[in-house]
Scaffold this active site. Structure first.
Site, PDB file in Angstrom:
ATOM      1  CB  SER A   1      13.398  -4.500   5.482  1.00 29.31           C
ATOM      2  OG  SER A   1      12.695  -3.770   4.524  1.00 29.31           O
TER       3      SER A   1
ATOM      4  CG  ASP B   1       7.782  -0.046   1.203  1.00 26.87           C
ATOM      5  OD1 ASP B   1       8.059   0.440   0.093  1.00 26.87           O
ATOM      6  OD2 ASP B   1       8.573  -0.769   1.840  1.00 26.87           O
TER       7      ASP B   1
ATOM      8  NE  ARG C   1       5.101  -2.586   0.112  1.00 27.84           N
ATOM      9  CZ  ARG C   1       5.361  -3.408   1.135  1.00 27.84           C
ATOM     10  NH1 ARG C   1       4.396  -3.760   1.958  1.00 27.84           N
ATOM     11  NH2 ARG C   1       6.574  -3.873   1.335  1.00 27.84           N
TER      12      ARG C   1
END
Ligand code: S3P
Length: 415
Positions: free
Chosen positions: A14, A302, A375
């Protein structure tokens, strides 16, 4: 086999996206060290370059010559990256750029109206494929708005604030629950006029370009979460995570892990470029289930796939609620987690907005469908460490979206 040793991580994804974008808006040269090595951040870099921004490698650093944006000659390919697409839509709208953004199959199925709705209220003229990519934006005169976002999303908040840098007057975004706050922190650090009042953030039109950025991006706590769980669930494990981002809006996972009873010592914390960074030791101890509610979700969104793996190794029930946003990530992560964990023999119930897991279970090896989601690939590789038999991923290479070094680092620490 145990997981042992010390590990540092490439820069937080990010912050890396934002460092490149804000450096592109700056007056002069910025230097970024420890930029994320993932394909998503490369997508941001390539899109900025296509809009006339010069970006060069200097050893391990990246140098960005901030300047004027220009209309790209070709389509802007955002690859698999939602952050690239959504933040760029706001940034380019604010800079008066004409462009068409495209992405891969996964990204092309994700909702973009959450960005296009507020931007069109600001005056942006845009067209989309029924709220999905491709999205075309046209140079428009923007005016500030007071926007109440229905979702707690840092991508929505950031897109509106970035558009606000080029909009007449003031732009305010209010979110229902605080999402990650890197945009606010970083923009304040480079000279933007930004103020925060509870869940509302207000930004003013830029009167001059931003100041250049000099940053060493802190290690990615979302990537570190996979290794943290490995150490927490494999007996006799102990790892030290160095230079990890400890921003309060990003460490919900570490709080949850502590509640579950994992061994965790924070060895050191310090401040750098407005962010808290730390060194953390994690080791195996017996784990117990916990409840995660809607208010917790933005701080660990996440990490929910890897929390599901953790829950299968914990005594009792783990319940995750209020996480319906997981259904519109790189894949439908609620479905992907439930489907694959069931194949491995876990006791998991799928909910509209989360899941309930009863643990502990002895997982068995299985063929895993990653849905090309990094992920999911990494979470199920970690599940494989405690499974009887092999875990075989259909697309292991998708881990490189955020962490190309994942498999090599795991092999180095597995002793
Ligand atoms: C991100 C925000 C989150 C997160 C994503 C990165 C960001 O998405 O899931 O991986 O950098 O702003 P949402 O804003 O959609 O929650």
């Amino acid at each position: 086999m145990a997981i042992k040793g010390k590990i540092t991580f490439p820069g937080d994804k990010s912050i890396s996206h934002r460092a490149l974008m804000f450096a592109a808006l700056a007056d002069g040269e910025s230097r970024i060290s420890n930029l994320s090595t993932g394909a998503d951040v490369q997508s941001t870099r390539k899109c900025l370059e296509a809009c006339g921004i010069q970006i060069e490698d200097d050893g391990d650093d990246v140098i960005v010559a901030g300047g004027q944006f220009s209309d790209p000659d070709n389509l802007l390919d955002c690859g698999n990256s939602g952050t690239t697409t959504r933040l760029l839509l706001g940034l380019l709208a604010g800079q008066g750029i004409n462009a068409t953004l495209i992405g891969d199959a996964s990204l092309s199925s994700r909702p973009m109206n959450r960005i296009l709705d507020p931007l069109s209220k600001m005056g942006l003229i845009a067209g989309s494929n029924d709220g999905k990519l491709p999205v075309t934006i046209h140079k428009s005169n923007l005016k500030g708005i007071d926007y109440h976002s229905p979702v707690a999303s840092a991508q929505v908040k950031s897109a509106v604030l970035l558009a606000g840098l080029g909009a007449e007057g003031k732009t305010t975004v209010t979110e229902p629950i605080l999402s990650r706050d890197h945009t606010e922190k970083m923009l304040a650090g480079v000279g933007a006029h930004i103020s925060i009042n509870g869940l509302s953030t207000t930004i003013s039109k830029l009167k001059a370009q931003l100041n250049p950025i000099h940053i060493t991006v802190p290690g990615d706590p979302s990537t570190a979460a996979f290794f943290t769980v490995a150490a927490a669930i494999v007996p006799d494990s102990e790892i030290t995570l160095d230079r990890i981002l400890r921003n309060p809006t990003r460490i919900g996972f570490y709080g949850a892990l502590q509640k579950m009873g994992a061994g965790m010592d924070c060895l050191e914390t310090w401040e750098e470029a407005g962010e808290t960074i730390g060194k953390l030791k994690v080791f195996h101890l017996p784990l117990k289930g916990i409840t995660i509610t809607k208010d917790d979700v933005p701080r660990l969104i996440d990490e929910l796939p890897i929390i599901a793996i953790l829950a299968t190794q914990s005594e009792g029930e783990t319940e995750v609620r209020g996480a319906e946003e997981l259904r519109v990530k790189e894949c439908d992560r609620i479905y992907a987690v439930c489907k694959n964990l069931k194949t491995m023999g876990a006791d998991i119930e799928e909910l509209d907005d989360g899941f309930i897991i009863q643990g502990p279970t002895h997982l068995k090896g299985a063929e895993i469908e990653t849905f090309h989601d990094h992920r999911i690939a990494m979470a199920f590789t970690i599940a494989g460490l405690v499974a009887d038999g092999d875990v075989i991923l259909d697309h292991p290479e998708c881990a490189s979206i955020s962490y190309p070094e994942f498999y090599d680092e795991l092999e180095r620490l597995a002793q």
